[in-house]
Design a protein around this motif. Structure first.
Motif, PDB file in Angstrom:
ATOM      1  N   ASP A  94       1.634   6.347  -7.009  1.00 46.97           N
ATOM      2  CA  ASP A  94       0.511   7.198  -7.404  1.00 46.97           C
ATOM      3  C   ASP A  94       0.894   8.673  -7.319  1.00 46.97           C
ATOM      4  O   ASP A  94       0.596   9.453  -8.226  1.00 46.97           O
ATOM      5  CB  ASP A  94      -0.696   6.896  -6.509  1.00 46.97           C
ATOM      6  N   ASN A  95       1.594   9.049  -6.258  1.00 44.53           N
ATOM      7  CA  ASN A  95       2.050  10.436  -6.122  1.00 44.53           C
ATOM      8  C   ASN A  95       3.026  10.795  -7.229  1.00 44.53           C
ATOM      9  O   ASN A  95       2.973  11.893  -7.786  1.00 44.53           O
ATOM     10  CB  ASN A  95       2.702  10.660  -4.757  1.00 44.53           C
TER      11      ASN A  95
ATOM     12  N   LYS B 286       1.007   4.079  -2.955  1.00 42.30           N
ATOM     13  CA  LYS B 286       0.768   5.506  -2.728  1.00 42.30           C
ATOM     14  C   LYS B 286       1.929   6.337  -3.268  1.00 42.30           C
ATOM     15  O   LYS B 286       1.721   7.391  -3.870  1.00 42.30           O
ATOM     16  CB  LYS B 286       0.552   5.787  -1.239  1.00 42.30           C
ATOM     17  N   SER B 287       3.155   5.866  -3.076  1.00 38.14           N
ATOM     18  CA  SER B 287       4.319   6.574  -3.599  1.00 38.14           C
ATOM     19  C   SER B 287       4.282   6.611  -5.123  1.00 38.14           C
ATOM     20  O   SER B 287       4.574   7.641  -5.741  1.00 38.14           O
ATOM     21  CB  SER B 287       5.612   5.908  -3.134  1.00 38.14           C
TER      22      SER B 287
ATOM     23  N   GLU C 116       0.829  -1.202   0.000  1.00 34.91           N
ATOM     24  CA  GLU C 116       0.000   0.000   0.000  1.00 34.91           C
ATOM     25  C   GLU C 116       0.864   1.254   0.000  1.00 34.91           C
ATOM     26  O   GLU C 116       0.584   2.223  -0.715  1.00 34.91           O
ATOM     27  CB  GLU C 116      -0.941  -0.003   1.202  1.00 34.91           C
ATOM     28  N   SER C 117       1.934   1.232   0.780  1.00 38.89           N
ATOM     29  CA  SER C 117       2.842   2.375   0.833  1.00 38.89           C
ATOM     30  C   SER C 117       3.509   2.599  -0.520  1.00 38.89           C
ATOM     31  O   SER C 117       3.601   3.730  -0.999  1.00 38.89           O
ATOM     32  CB  SER C 117       3.900   2.145   1.911  1.00 38.89           C
TER      33      SER C 117
ATOM     34  N   ASN D 155       1.141  11.356 -10.444  1.00 43.65           N
ATOM     35  CA  ASN D 155       0.446  12.651 -10.422  1.00 43.65           C
ATOM     36  C   ASN D 155       1.406  13.802 -10.670  1.00 43.65           C
ATOM     37  O   ASN D 155       1.083  14.742 -11.400  1.00 43.65           O
ATOM     38  CB  ASN D 155      -0.293  12.849  -9.099  1.00 43.65           C
TER      39      ASN D 155
END
Length: 71
Positions: A20-21, A17-18, A13-14, A24
């Motif tokens: 995904d950031n 998220k990294s 999950e971490s 973006n």
């Protein structure tokens, strides 16, 4: 065993998220580059001449400022 699975899930999950950031940030950078490219494409030759003249004037101003600093 349950702790290992939970730990792996948290790590995944971490990492997600990294990633995904990062995606973006890349997307936003590409949008900015597209906007700059469109602006440059819309410039006429007169605009580019003015930009070059401005750059030359700024170089002269910097040289004059450097000369004052030597006094």
């Amino acid at each position: 065993m349950d702790n290992t699975i939970d730990s792996l899930q948290i790590e995944i999950e971490s990492n997600f998220k990294s990633a995904d950031n990062g995606i973006n940030k890349l997307k936003n950078s590409i949008k900015k580059l597209v906007a700059i490219n469109e602006s440059l494409a819309n410039m006429n030759s007169n605009s580019s001449v003015k930009i070059r003249e401005l750059a030359t004037s700024l170089e002269k101003l910097k040289a004059a400022g450097d000369g004052i600093g030597e006094l």
